[in-house]
Scaffold this active site. Structure first.
Site, mmCIF file in Angstrom:
data_model
loop_
_atom_site.group_PDB
_atom_site.id
_atom_site.type_symbol
_atom_site.label_atom_id
_atom_site.label_comp_id
_atom_site.label_asym_id
_atom_site.label_seq_id
_atom_site.Cartn_x
_atom_site.Cartn_y
_atom_site.Cartn_z
ATOM 1 C CG HIS A 123 -2.151 1.338 1.001
ATOM 2 N ND1 HIS A 123 -1.312 2.273 2.503
ATOM 3 C CD2 HIS A 123 -2.797 2.117 0.827
ATOM 4 C CE1 HIS A 123 -1.770 2.928 2.265
ATOM 5 N NE2 HIS A 123 -3.185 2.633 1.568
ATOM 6 C CG HIS A 169 0.112 9.689 0.819
ATOM 7 N ND1 HIS A 169 -0.215 9.670 1.904
ATOM 8 C CD2 HIS A 169 -1.573 9.547 0.300
ATOM 9 C CE1 HIS A 169 -1.289 8.983 2.339
ATOM 10 N NE2 HIS A 169 -1.773 9.078 1.267
#
Length: 584
Positions: A123, A169
């Site tokens: 992830h 991110h």
């Protein structure tokens, strides 16, 4: 006279004799029995021991000769030997590379469709640390691939000039890394550890122009390594065997929309909370009402249509490269999303909290969905420190891609590491037939049912060794040798979960326990054996001495050497346990 450890306490020297590891009674009994009560064990007798006691039915005389010669070369480099003494036999049993607890090679059937397998999945694979402010880099991707991870996640965002693609991110303080650098690293390291396919899940926050650029990059960098189907939709996934040395892209196929300044929103973000990623997972977020408690707010591939409207052409070359299509779960109920489609295979992503709700409300629907489709589960957004959830909730419901933050550590990640050391560490594990079959009444496995005990695992913890070689003299205790004990857990369906522990052995670098534990198992196919060694501390928290997790269905019966790993999953050079596994 023996060897001694010396410790200084209050100005005085304390002397402790170093005990040498000796064969437990079970080892001596096995030696005498298969050596026909002689002082040496011949090759044919050793073969009989391996076949009958260790249940290695495929072992041959050639295998026996290879094993014995390796032992002799190490113990008697300048001598010629033919038979084992009890010391040679004990040495063999305690060698991880000769007598490990699980088969070292790929041994699962790799010819079934992809959705028949658990897939080692990361992830936010590009992050070096926490989810908010750590650097983005290709190095965590390289490490993951070299450790056997087969699922890599990349978040794609426009750069500041909106003419190129960054991986980062979104809406955090993480520093970006270029997509080209990530893709080149994937190409160079994808198959260093495993030949089986690498699946790249893309979180796409791009305009059609930049999507076209992604397609050009992927095609030029991966070339023939890139797999995409002949038809637009896969009716059934190919097998890992047929996809060896292939790269697969997976995301939600783009629709026609208006590009520009609008930025897409990821995993539950809303425009009113620009920095709250995966806000549907926030424990403080409003939860659905009981009568509509199966409502999905969003997931990573479900948000591409927000703030977009029809009219702008898509990037067809990008759309063509998407081999595994992610479905649109936004604004739909869990049960509706989990209804399998009959005309195509797809992938659905759920947060850990959404999976928990689905498991509570519609457990059999989750299992039924995974019989023809791929389910990916990702950590909730509040895990900003890159922690992980317990993966067994996904595995017992058939979820193939339980996505983990590989850069962290903790007991959940130990379970993930241990699970995927099985099957030769290739990154794919064949799911139990229990999860993939249906009864004559079209019923599927339900992990909530009160299943009867179907098998009992008997575990004997004999002894441990190697700490004095891998740790400093005073690592555990400044004044005396360590006081070790071992904890043994079963992790699986809730009814099988259990915990046992040995007694504490004081002042000994080579503890000898010889304790037996029995674990009744209802669903042994979905169970993990978790082992942890601790060092007792009277005045503080007990010290960590090593850990491992073993897939119960892959355990090799008999007396085995079990290697232990540090907190980050790195194998100790010398630390290991001698254990026995039996199924009743």
């Amino acid at each position: 006279m023996g060897s001694y450890n010396y410790y200084k306490m209050f100005g005085f020297n304390r002397k402790f004799k170093i005990s040498e590891s000796e064969p437990p009674p079970d080892v001596r009994e096995a030696f005498w029995r298969f050596a026909d009560e002689e002082s040496e064990m011949k090759p044919d007798q050793f073969l009989r021991f391996l076949v009958q006691h260790q249940r290695e039915e495929s072992c041959t005389a050639a295998d026996v000769d290879s094993i014995m010669q390796r032992v002799f070369r190490h113990r008697y480099p300048s001598e010629t030997r033919r038979n084992f003494t009890i010391e040679d036999f004990f040495y063999f049993l305690f060698q991880v590379d000769l007598n490990g607890p699980i088969p070292p090679e790929v041994h699962h059937d790799m010819t079934a469709p992809l959705h028949h397998y658990y897939i080692y999945t990361g992830h936010n694979s590009y992050l070096t640390g926490n989810q908010l402010s750590s650097d983005c880099s290709e190095l965590p991707i390289v490490r993951a691939l070299e450790n056997g991870v087969r699922g890599i996640e990349l978040d794609l965002w426009p750069n500041s000039s909106r003419d190129n693609i960054h991986v980062l991110h979104g809406r955090t303080l993480t520093t970006p890394v270029s997509l080209r650098k990530c893709l080149k690293s994937i190409k160079e390291h994808a198959f260093v550890n495993s030949p089986y396919p690498v699946i790249i899940t893309l979180e796409d926050h791009l305009t059609p122009e930049l999507q076209s650029k992604v397609a050009e990059m992927a095609t030029s960098i991966f070339g023939d390594m890139l797999y995409f189907p002949e038809s637009a939709l896969l009716e059934e996934f190919p097998s890992p065997e047929s996809l060896k040395h292939k790269i697969i892209l997976s995301t939600k196929p783009p629709k026609e929309y208006l590009g520009g300044s609008s930025i897409t929103i990821k995993e539950g973000e809303t425009s009113s909370s620009p920095k709250e990623k995966e806000s549907s997972d926030d424990e403080n977020a409003p939860q659905p009402e009981p009568e509509s408690g199966d409502k999905i707010e969003s997931d990573d591939e479900e948000t591409d249509d927000l703030n977009k409207k029809p009219g702008t052409p898509v990037a067809p070359e990008y759309k063509r490269l998407i081999a595994i299509h992610a479905s649109n779960a936004r604004n739909k109920g869990l049960r509706q999303v989990l209804t399998p489609t009959i005309d195509r295979a797809r992938r659905l992503s759920l947060s850990e909290q959404e999976l928990e709700r689905a498991a509570e409300l519609y457990a059999v629907d989750v299992v039924r969905f995974t019989q023809n489709n791929i389910l990916r589960v990702f950590p909730k957004g509040t895990r900003v420190n890159s922690s992980n959830f317990r993966p067994t909730i996904g595995w017992i419901h058939g979820a193939q891609m339980v996505a983990f933050n590989m850069q962290g550590y903790g007991k959940s990640l130990w379970m993930m590491h241990g699970m995927f050391r099985s099957n030769g560490g290739c990154g794919y594990l064949k799911k139990s037939d229990l999860l993939m079959t249906r009864s004559s009444c079209n019923e599927v496995f339900d992990p909530r049912l009160p299943w009867p005990v179907r098998k009992t695992l008997k575990v004997v913890v004999y002894m441990g060794d190697g700490w004095r070689l891998d740790f400093s003299h005073t690592h555990f205790d400044a004044f005396s040798p360590p006081d070790f004990y071992t904890k043994v857990y079963i992790r699986g369906v809730p009814a099988d979960n259990a915990k046992k522990r040995t007694r504490i052995i004081e002042d000994d670098w080579a503890p000898y326990w010889d304790e037996e534990f029995k674990f009744p198992l209802r669903i042994p196919e979905l169970a993990l054996l978790q082992i942890e060694v601790r060092e007792y501390d009277r005045s503080d928290k007990d010290d960590f001495g090593g850990q491992t997790c073993l897939l119960v269905s892959d355990l090799r019966p008999g007396i085995r050497a079990v290697p232990l790993y540090d907190k980050k999953g790195h194998k100790f050079k010398s630390v290991r346990l001698l254990m026995k596994f039996e199924f009743e």
